[in-house]
Design an enzyme around this catalytic site. Sequence first.
Site, PDB file in Angstrom:
ATOM      1  N   PRO A  10       0.836  -1.211   0.000  1.00 26.48           N
ATOM      2  CA  PRO A  10       0.000   0.000   0.000  1.00 26.48           C
ATOM      3  C   PRO A  10       0.867   1.256   0.000  1.00 26.48           C
ATOM      4  O   PRO A  10       1.848   1.337   0.727  1.00 26.48           O
ATOM      5  CB  PRO A  10      -0.788  -0.119   1.297  1.00 26.48           C
ATOM      6  CG  PRO A  10      -0.709  -1.555   1.675  1.00 26.48           C
ATOM      7  CD  PRO A  10       0.610  -2.038   1.176  1.00 26.48           C
ATOM      8  N   GLU A  11       0.522   2.214  -0.840  1.00 25.27           N
ATOM      9  CA  GLU A  11       1.226   3.490  -0.902  1.00 25.27           C
ATOM     10  C   GLU A  11       0.236   4.586  -0.513  1.00 25.27           C
ATOM     11  O   GLU A  11      -0.888   4.290  -0.101  1.00 25.27           O
ATOM     12  CB  GLU A  11       1.805   3.694  -2.312  1.00 25.27           C
ATOM     13  CG  GLU A  11       2.763   2.558  -2.718  1.00 25.27           C
ATOM     14  CD  GLU A  11       3.313   2.693  -4.134  1.00 25.27           C
ATOM     15  OE1 GLU A  11       3.349   3.823  -4.657  1.00 25.27           O
ATOM     16  OE2 GLU A  11       3.703   1.667  -4.709  1.00 25.27           O
TER      17      GLU A  11
ATOM     18  N   LYS B 256       2.665   6.617   5.197  1.00 16.73           N
ATOM     19  CA  LYS B 256       1.974   5.344   4.956  1.00 16.73           C
ATOM     20  C   LYS B 256       1.438   4.729   6.245  1.00 16.73           C
ATOM     21  O   LYS B 256       1.126   3.557   6.290  1.00 16.73           O
ATOM     22  CB  LYS B 256       2.922   4.366   4.259  1.00 16.73           C
ATOM     23  CG  LYS B 256       3.289   4.837   2.846  1.00 16.73           C
ATOM     24  CD  LYS B 256       3.730   3.704   1.962  1.00 16.73           C
ATOM     25  CE  LYS B 256       5.218   3.504   2.014  1.00 16.73           C
ATOM     26  NZ  LYS B 256       5.664   2.503   1.028  1.00 16.73           N
TER      27      LYS B 256
ATOM     28  N   ARG C 160      14.375  -3.404  -8.577  1.00 21.38           N
ATOM     29  CA  ARG C 160      12.908  -3.401  -8.550  1.00 21.38           C
ATOM     30  C   ARG C 160      12.372  -3.468  -9.976  1.00 21.38           C
ATOM     31  O   ARG C 160      13.019  -2.996 -10.905  1.00 21.38           O
ATOM     32  CB  ARG C 160      12.376  -2.121  -7.883  1.00 21.38           C
ATOM     33  CG  ARG C 160      12.979  -1.771  -6.530  1.00 21.38           C
ATOM     34  CD  ARG C 160      12.521  -2.672  -5.410  1.00 21.38           C
ATOM     35  NE  ARG C 160      11.078  -2.822  -5.341  1.00 21.38           N
ATOM     36  CZ  ARG C 160      10.255  -1.963  -4.743  1.00 21.38           C
ATOM     37  NH1 ARG C 160      10.723  -0.888  -4.154  1.00 21.38           N
ATOM     38  NH2 ARG C 160       8.948  -2.192  -4.716  1.00 21.38           N
TER      39      ARG C 160
END
Length: 278
Positions: A2-3, A59, A268
């Site tokens: 989640p961002e 966050k 990434r």
Amino acid sequence: MPELPEVETARRSLHRAVVGRTIARVAVLRPAAVRSHTADGFARALRGAAITDVLRRGKALWFVLGRRVLVFHYMLWGVIRHRPAAAKGGARAAGSRGGNAAAPPGASLVLSLDDGSTLEFRDLQLSRFALLRAGAKDADQPEAIEPLAPTTTLQVFRRALGQTGRIKAALSDQDRIAGIGNLWAHEILFEAGLRPDRPASGLSVTEMRALYRKTRQVLRNAVEAGGEPDFQDVFGQRGRYRLMVYGRAGQACRVCGARIRGGRLGGRPTFFCPACQR
Ligand SMILES: [Zn+2]
């Protein structure tokens, strides 16, 4: 993971579900997730507390309980669900699947509220809770700017972004800007027309202005859309944002039709349109 848009979506749905409620019962099913207290001490402190507000800091979610704050850090993953009170006689049709009788599998913490509803935190990956005094500083909170704050001007944004590393890494560095991770960094860079591997030091004035504007625009739109499609708010509603590049390697660009490129950048996954992004 989640961002900012997903945590803000969770916050909004939580605000509707729990503000004004009092915590009646506390089940700590995975004590390791609690950082600040023992499981018993944590449960004792929460029991009887009224939830007066739900805030977001980067966050993390802050449940304001009068003079205390329950802080929840999502970290890698976590699911928060609000279950309405179990229907008497099974007459209630929608939304109460599972009821609140037994602890759901994978649950770390279940809060039973005074209206008979429950708030469950499950499938947590490195996520953690802490109970702080209101006004205390959260040691886990990075010294980063909030990209959507009114005080985040172009100048503030440019200074926070800095001059080191690739633009994708700078944009998703939690010590510089709070709440943008790998997914939203790629969506922002697509909208700004910038390739993720550009050096942060090499942006023109026009490109920096576009990046600033698109960062705020994409995050705002993402919050309005309830986040990315894999995310669900506390009522189980999925995000409706239509991703342009993230996870779309090999598929056609929604703007120009070129094939979206995938690869790795700094370990990434990375995605960009070779025609729309320079
Ligand atoms: Zn394109």
